[in-house]
Scaffold this motif. Structure first.
Motif, PDB file in Angstrom:
ATOM      1  N   UNK A  36       0.837  -1.203   0.000  1.00  0.00           N
ATOM      2  CA  UNK A  36       0.000   0.000   0.000  1.00  0.00           C
ATOM      3  C   UNK A  36       0.873   1.254   0.000  1.00  0.00           C
ATOM      4  N   UNK A  37       1.868   1.293   0.876  1.00  0.00           N
ATOM      5  CA  UNK A  37       2.746   2.472   0.959  1.00  0.00           C
ATOM      6  C   UNK A  37       3.599   2.628  -0.301  1.00  0.00           C
ATOM      7  N   UNK A  38       3.953   1.502  -0.911  1.00  0.00           N
ATOM      8  CA  UNK A  38       4.772   1.572  -2.124  1.00  0.00           C
ATOM      9  C   UNK A  38       4.023   2.274  -3.252  1.00  0.00           C
ATOM     10  N   UNK A  39       2.722   2.030  -3.343  1.00  0.00           N
ATOM     11  CA  UNK A  39       1.925   2.641  -4.409  1.00  0.00           C
ATOM     12  C   UNK A  39       1.378   4.014  -4.033  1.00  0.00           C
ATOM     13  N   UNK A  40       1.300   4.311  -2.746  1.00  0.00           N
ATOM     14  CA  UNK A  40       0.777   5.616  -2.326  1.00  0.00           C
ATOM     15  C   UNK A  40       1.882   6.615  -1.999  1.00  0.00           C
ATOM     16  N   UNK A  41       2.867   6.172  -1.251  1.00  0.00           N
ATOM     17  CA  UNK A  41       3.980   7.058  -0.868  1.00  0.00           C
ATOM     18  C   UNK A  41       5.153   6.913  -1.820  1.00  0.00           C
ATOM     19  N   UNK A  42       5.510   5.679  -2.131  1.00  0.00           N
ATOM     20  CA  UNK A  42       6.610   5.426  -3.055  1.00  0.00           C
ATOM     21  C   UNK A  42       7.968   5.433  -2.366  1.00  0.00           C
ATOM     22  N   UNK A  43       8.977   5.044  -3.111  1.00  0.00           N
ATOM     23  CA  UNK A  43      10.350   5.033  -2.612  1.00  0.00           C
ATOM     24  C   UNK A  43      10.965   6.421  -2.713  1.00  0.00           C
ATOM     25  N   UNK A  44      11.921   6.670  -1.852  1.00  0.00           N
ATOM     26  CA  UNK A  44      12.669   7.924  -1.892  1.00  0.00           C
ATOM     27  C   UNK A  44      13.873   7.731  -2.820  1.00  0.00           C
ATOM     28  N   UNK A  45      13.618   7.834  -4.120  1.00  0.00           N
ATOM     29  CA  UNK A  45      14.669   7.569  -5.095  1.00  0.00           C
ATOM     30  C   UNK A  45      15.807   8.568  -4.960  1.00  0.00           C
ATOM     31  N   UNK A  46      17.013   8.039  -5.021  1.00  0.00           N
ATOM     32  CA  UNK A  46      18.194   8.882  -4.955  1.00  0.00           C
ATOM     33  C   UNK A  46      18.498   9.518  -6.294  1.00  0.00           C
ATOM     34  N   UNK A  47      19.557  10.273  -6.306  1.00  0.00           N
ATOM     35  CA  UNK A  47      19.922  10.999  -7.527  1.00  0.00           C
ATOM     36  C   UNK A  47      20.311  10.043  -8.643  1.00  0.00           C
ATOM     37  N   UNK A  48      20.738   8.813  -8.279  1.00  0.00           N
ATOM     38  CA  UNK A  48      21.086   7.827  -9.311  1.00  0.00           C
ATOM     39  C   UNK A  48      19.919   7.563 -10.244  1.00  0.00           C
ATOM     40  N   UNK A  49      18.700   7.533  -9.691  1.00  0.00           N
ATOM     41  CA  UNK A  49      17.520   7.178 -10.460  1.00  0.00           C
ATOM     42  C   UNK A  49      16.710   8.390 -10.909  1.00  0.00           C
ATOM     43  N   UNK A  50      16.736   9.453 -10.142  1.00  0.00           N
ATOM     44  CA  UNK A  50      15.924  10.614 -10.484  1.00  0.00           C
ATOM     45  C   UNK A  50      16.662  11.619 -11.352  1.00  0.00           C
ATOM     46  N   UNK A  51      17.976  11.625 -11.252  1.00  0.00           N
ATOM     47  CA  UNK A  51      18.746  12.625 -11.966  1.00  0.00           C
ATOM     48  C   UNK A  51      18.700  13.962 -11.233  1.00  0.00           C
ATOM     49  N   UNK A  52      19.553  14.887 -11.635  1.00  0.00           N
ATOM     50  CA  UNK A  52      19.590  16.199 -11.010  1.00  0.00           C
ATOM     51  C   UNK A  52      20.907  16.428 -10.300  1.00  0.00           C
ATOM     52  N   UNK A  53      20.902  17.331  -9.320  1.00  0.00           N
ATOM     53  CA  UNK A  53      22.111  17.696  -8.589  1.00  0.00           C
ATOM     54  C   UNK A  53      21.867  17.580  -7.099  1.00  0.00           C
ATOM     55  N   UNK A  67      24.480  17.532  13.775  1.00  0.00           N
ATOM     56  CA  UNK A  67      23.936  18.890  13.801  1.00  0.00           C
ATOM     57  C   UNK A  67      24.629  19.754  12.762  1.00  0.00           C
ATOM     58  N   UNK A  68      23.835  20.495  12.014  1.00  0.00           N
ATOM     59  CA  UNK A  68      24.391  21.372  10.999  1.00  0.00           C
ATOM     60  C   UNK A  68      24.493  20.766   9.625  1.00  0.00           C
ATOM     61  N   UNK A  69      24.147  19.488   9.484  1.00  0.00           N
ATOM     62  CA  UNK A  69      24.202  18.839   8.186  1.00  0.00           C
ATOM     63  C   UNK A  69      22.901  19.032   7.425  1.00  0.00           C
ATOM     64  N   UNK A  70      22.981  19.366   6.149  1.00  0.00           N
ATOM     65  CA  UNK A  70      21.792  19.604   5.340  1.00  0.00           C
ATOM     66  C   UNK A  70      22.083  19.211   3.895  1.00  0.00           C
ATOM     67  N   UNK A  71      21.051  18.699   3.208  1.00  0.00           N
ATOM     68  CA  UNK A  71      21.206  18.310   1.809  1.00  0.00           C
ATOM     69  C   UNK A  71      20.262  19.123   0.940  1.00  0.00           C
ATOM     70  N   UNK A  72      20.737  19.476  -0.265  1.00  0.00           N
ATOM     71  CA  UNK A  72      19.938  20.192  -1.240  1.00  0.00           C
ATOM     72  C   UNK A  72      19.876  19.346  -2.502  1.00  0.00           C
ATOM     73  N   UNK A  73      18.669  19.142  -3.017  1.00  0.00           N
ATOM     74  CA  UNK A  73      18.499  18.369  -4.241  1.00  0.00           C
ATOM     75  C   UNK A  73      17.776  19.225  -5.278  1.00  0.00           C
ATOM     76  N   UNK A  74      18.478  19.540  -6.370  1.00  0.00           N
ATOM     77  CA  UNK A  74      17.914  20.339  -7.458  1.00  0.00           C
ATOM     78  C   UNK A  74      17.484  19.412  -8.578  1.00  0.00           C
ATOM     79  N   UNK A  75      16.371  19.691  -9.251  1.00  0.00           N
ATOM     80  CA  UNK A  75      15.917  18.848 -10.367  1.00  0.00           C
ATOM     81  C   UNK A  75      16.825  18.998 -11.585  1.00  0.00           C
ATOM     82  N   UNK A  76      16.607  18.103 -12.551  1.00  0.00           N
ATOM     83  CA  UNK A  76      17.378  18.151 -13.790  1.00  0.00           C
ATOM     84  C   UNK A  76      17.087  19.449 -14.529  1.00  0.00           C
ATOM     85  N   UNK A  77      18.143  20.084 -15.035  1.00  0.00           N
ATOM     86  CA  UNK A  77      17.995  21.353 -15.747  1.00  0.00           C
ATOM     87  C   UNK A  77      18.094  21.148 -17.260  1.00  0.00           C
TER      88      UNK A  77
END
Length: 312
Positions: free
Chosen positions: A35-52, A88-98
């Motif tokens: 149910x969660x796989x079809x409603x929420x889905x996986x948190x795909x990494x940059x390997x699969x989604x592309x971007x920066x 503490x102080x660690x943060x990630x930024x994910x930009x879509x494919x340009x």
């Protein structure tokens, strides 16, 4: 010198009785995963989604996530995902494919460095284009499917029909619950995750083969023994080996989780979870399944009954 036994040699613990709890539990978790796989889905990494993807560490020790998100979205590069992680102080930024290819992706990185370079240290920067990410998705999916099919064929020819079905059910159960771990914890699903899943499949296969080899041996020794008693005996006689293998593997993975660093932390966490699931599955899912599918001995020659040596 007498060796220390982790599990008593004369133990007669009734594992099969617990199937009334393990089967509903696993069915609920598996259904929840689907149910969660079809409603929420996986948190795909940059390997699969592309971007920066950029991972930053605040020099002051405290990251202002809201300010970072507002500033990054003001760049005009599309919707930006900003998340805290690690210490503490660690943060990630994910930009879509340009649009514009490699030059456009490089412009994103340069803009971020110019804007955040004074307050944040750039720990990691990764850029994946749409073509590469698409190829990785295709290759990863094909790799997992072919590997699972190969394992299922091996199980089918390795054991008698009933044992093969039980082993296949247990392996699929472990795969589903591992995917559920990714869905619920929101761990990034990337190429490393695929390696973790395939490793867990191998571990699951190893655990199941050990128990079922002993089951097949007992089927030849005890022709008239009730199925539940036979399965309990096979698990009890292999429990020392199971506990030792699971404990040593879990301790190694726990060390990687604590001291391995962020690069392998996610992989180690998934593997640690997988060891627990595979051990549970071999005892409480695969073996009890043989009761419901009707375990029958295919041996025609009756061997004398005798004491069964514990598994090495």
């Amino acid at each position: 010198m007498r060796l220390i036994r982790i599990w008593p040699e004369s133990a007669h613990f009734d594992f099969m009785r617990l199937r009334r709890f393990s089967f509903p539990l696993s069915a609920t978790l598996s259904l929840l995963t689907v149910v969660l796989l079809f409603t929420v889905g996986l948190n795909f990494g940059i390997d699969f989604r592309g971007g920066t993807l950029m991972e930053l560490q605040a020099k002051s020790g405290r990251a202002e996530v809201a300010k970072l998100r507002q500033t990054a979205e003001g760049f005009g590069f599309g919707e930006v995902e900003v998340q805290e992680f690690g210490t503490a102080g660690g943060v990630s930024l994910r930009f879509p494919i340009q649009a514009g290819g490699e030059a456009a992706q490089s412009a994103v990185v340069q803009k971020a460095r110019d804007t955040f370079g004074n307050e944040y240290e750039f720990r990691r920067v990764e850029t994946v284009g749409p073509r590469v990410s698409g190829e990785l998705v295709q290759s990863g999916t094909i790799g997992v499917i072919l590997s699972v099919i190969a394992v299922l064929f091996y199980l089918w020819f390795r054991f008698e029909r009933e044992l093969a079905i039980g082993a296949i059910v247990g392996t699929l159960h472990d795969i589903v619950l591992t995917v559920g771990f990714f869905v619920i914890t929101r761990h990034e699903f990337n190429m490393t995750s695929i390696a973790a899943i395939l490793t867990i499949v191998g571990y699951s296969l190893n655990e199941t083969v050990v128990v079922f080899d002993r089951t097949r041996e007992l089927m030849r020794r005890y022709k008239t023994m009730p199925v539940e008693e036979l399965l309990n005996l096979s698990i009890n006689t292999t429990m020392s080996r199971t506990v030792m293998t699971a404990t040593t593997t879990a301790l190694s993975l726990l060390a990687l989780v604590i001291f391995g660093g962020r690069a392998i932390e996610g992989f180690a966490q998934v593997m640690l979870y997988g060891v627990v699931v595979c051990t549970y599955s071999a005892i409480f899912i695969s073996s009890p399944m043989l009761i419901y599918i009707g375990l029958r001995s295919t041996e025609t020659a009756k061997a004398p009954e005798g004491k069964v040596a514990p598994a090495e």
